[in-house]
Design a protein around this motif. Structure first.
Motif, PDB file in Angstrom:
ATOM      1  N   UNK A  18       0.829  -1.209   0.000  1.00  0.00           N
ATOM      2  CA  UNK A  18       0.000   0.000   0.000  1.00  0.00           C
ATOM      3  C   UNK A  18       0.857   1.250   0.000  1.00  0.00           C
ATOM      4  N   UNK A  19       2.050   1.179   0.598  1.00  0.00           N
ATOM      5  CA  UNK A  19       2.890   2.363   0.693  1.00  0.00           C
ATOM      6  C   UNK A  19       3.445   2.802  -0.653  1.00  0.00           C
ATOM      7  N   UNK A  20       3.516   1.884  -1.623  1.00  0.00           N
ATOM      8  CA  UNK A  20       4.032   2.299  -2.917  1.00  0.00           C
ATOM      9  C   UNK A  20       3.030   2.078  -4.039  1.00  0.00           C
ATOM     10  N   UNK A  21       1.811   1.724  -3.696  1.00  0.00           N
ATOM     11  CA  UNK A  21       0.815   1.430  -4.719  1.00  0.00           C
ATOM     12  C   UNK A  21       0.569   2.626  -5.627  1.00  0.00           C
ATOM     13  N   UNK A  22       0.629   3.835  -5.077  1.00  0.00           N
ATOM     14  CA  UNK A  22       0.352   5.016  -5.891  1.00  0.00           C
ATOM     15  C   UNK A  22       1.630   5.612  -6.475  1.00  0.00           C
ATOM     16  N   UNK A  23       2.800   5.156  -6.056  1.00  0.00           N
ATOM     17  CA  UNK A  23       4.059   5.658  -6.576  1.00  0.00           C
ATOM     18  C   UNK A  23       4.481   4.818  -7.768  1.00  0.00           C
ATOM     19  N   UNK A  24       5.379   5.384  -8.549  1.00  0.00           N
ATOM     20  CA  UNK A  24       5.895   4.663  -9.711  1.00  0.00           C
ATOM     21  C   UNK A  24       7.335   4.256  -9.421  1.00  0.00           C
ATOM     22  N   UNK A  43       8.004  13.596  -0.651  1.00  0.00           N
ATOM     23  CA  UNK A  43       9.148  14.424  -1.003  1.00  0.00           C
ATOM     24  C   UNK A  43      10.505  13.783  -0.777  1.00  0.00           C
ATOM     25  N   UNK A  44      10.526  12.531  -0.333  1.00  0.00           N
ATOM     26  CA  UNK A  44      11.808  11.861  -0.146  1.00  0.00           C
ATOM     27  C   UNK A  44      11.865  10.595  -0.997  1.00  0.00           C
ATOM     28  N   UNK A  45      13.072  10.130  -1.239  1.00  0.00           N
ATOM     29  CA  UNK A  45      13.282   8.916  -2.020  1.00  0.00           C
ATOM     30  C   UNK A  45      13.353   7.723  -1.074  1.00  0.00           C
ATOM     31  N   UNK A 166      20.439   5.439  -0.014  1.00  0.00           N
ATOM     32  CA  UNK A 166      19.440   6.046  -0.889  1.00  0.00           C
ATOM     33  C   UNK A 166      18.911   7.346  -0.284  1.00  0.00           C
ATOM     34  N   UNK A 167      18.797   8.355  -1.099  1.00  0.00           N
ATOM     35  CA  UNK A 167      18.271   9.646  -0.653  1.00  0.00           C
ATOM     36  C   UNK A 167      17.302  10.188  -1.663  1.00  0.00           C
TER      37      UNK A 167
END
Length: 167
Positions: A18-24, A43-45, A166-167
């Protein structure tokens, strides 16, 4: 199909968290059998590592897309949690057995994703993976099919080091 192609196809077809479902998510780098992926959140990677099985049993069964990933815990500063992601729904009430070079860990499945039973086991699983050579995942499908997956751990330590930076 190469591991990289399988990973990219898997990510295109599945929303595994769910935490990345809307991110690409995007592929950052391949480390042997493990890929480093990133996405933007608030706003963060955020980076995580992922691999696909090198062997699936039983042969002749549609396993779907299976993978194992190690993702960062929200606000836990460098802590990660391992997840077994199955290409099918696990049998309710079953356990997913994860074995790293003889060390056994149990995961509780919810639909098609398994997590450790206790949060304290997360570090133990990840440490075992970094010291090990292969990871085996055993699960039972909702239909009762017993499945086994073997993952190479070659590259997992390097991938996790990059993920930590990672940043």
């Amino acid at each position: 199909m190469s591991s990289l192609q399988t990973i990219l196809l898997t990510l295109a077809l599945l929303s595994f968290s769910a935490s990345i479902a809307s991110a690409a998510p995007k592929m950052v780098k391949q480390f042997d059998h493990w890929g480093l992926f990133s996405y933007k959140s608030g706003g963060r990677t955020v980076c995580y590592v992922l691999s696909v099985p090198v062997k699936e049993d039983p042969v002749g069964v549609d396993h779907g897309k299976n993978f194992f990933l190690i993702a960062p815990k929200s606000g836990a500063g460098g802590s990660y949690y391992p997840q077994a992601v199955l290409g099918y729904t696990a049998k309710p009430g079953s356990t997913i057995r994860v074995t790293v070079d003889g060390d056994h860990f149990d995961m509780l499945p919810k639909d098609n994703v398994g997590w450790t039973r206790q949060e304290a086991d997360d570090k133990r699983v990840v440490a075992a993976m970094q010291a090990g050579s292969d990871l085996k995942v055993e699960a039972t499908s909702r239909r009762g099919t017993q499945t086994r997956y073997t993952y190479s751990l070659k590259g997992v330590t390097a991938a996790l080091k990059q993920a930590a930076a990672c940043r």
